[in-house]
Motif scaffolding. Structure first.
Motif, mmCIF file in Angstrom:
data_model
loop_
_atom_site.group_PDB
_atom_site.id
_atom_site.type_symbol
_atom_site.label_atom_id
_atom_site.label_comp_id
_atom_site.label_asym_id
_atom_site.label_seq_id
_atom_site.Cartn_x
_atom_site.Cartn_y
_atom_site.Cartn_z
ATOM 1 N N UNK A 1 41.814 43.225 35.135
ATOM 2 C CA UNK A 1 40.398 42.903 35.324
ATOM 3 C C UNK A 1 40.180 41.398 35.276
ATOM 4 N N UNK A 2 40.825 40.718 34.346
ATOM 5 C CA UNK A 2 40.693 39.266 34.232
ATOM 6 C C UNK A 2 41.172 38.544 35.473
ATOM 7 N N UNK A 3 42.299 38.969 36.011
ATOM 8 C CA UNK A 3 42.831 38.352 37.228
ATOM 9 C C UNK A 3 41.891 38.591 38.399
ATOM 10 N N UNK A 4 41.384 39.817 38.514
ATOM 11 C CA UNK A 4 40.468 40.132 39.613
ATOM 12 C C UNK A 4 39.186 39.304 39.514
ATOM 13 N N UNK A 5 38.686 39.098 38.297
ATOM 14 C CA UNK A 5 37.471 38.294 38.111
ATOM 15 C C UNK A 5 37.741 36.837 38.466
ATOM 16 N N UNK A 6 38.915 36.325 38.111
ATOM 17 C CA UNK A 6 39.257 34.949 38.479
ATOM 18 C C UNK A 6 39.327 34.776 39.994
ATOM 19 N N UNK A 7 39.865 35.776 40.680
ATOM 20 C CA UNK A 7 40.014 35.697 42.130
ATOM 21 C C UNK A 7 38.665 35.875 42.829
ATOM 22 N N UNK A 8 37.876 36.811 42.363
ATOM 23 C CA UNK A 8 36.612 37.148 43.024
ATOM 24 C C UNK A 8 35.518 37.353 41.971
#
Length: 48
Positions: free
Chosen positions: A15-22
């Protein structure tokens, strides 16, 4: 050699990676995370 992976930390990282990306996905990711963790705890699912 056994690899023991817990589900909650793995979901948190994804979730953290996805939030950083988008960043626009924040609301959906948080909602999906909370629903997934809630269902896992209610149903007593163990993925270890």
């Amino acid at each position: 050699m056994t690899l023991h992976i817990e589900l909650a930390p793995l979901l948190s990282i994804l979730a953290g990676v996805a939030i950083l990306i988008k960043p626009r996905l924040l609301n959906y990711i948080v909602a999906a995370y909370l629903i997934a963790i809630g269902l896992i705890q209610i149903l007593g699912i163990r993925l270890s």
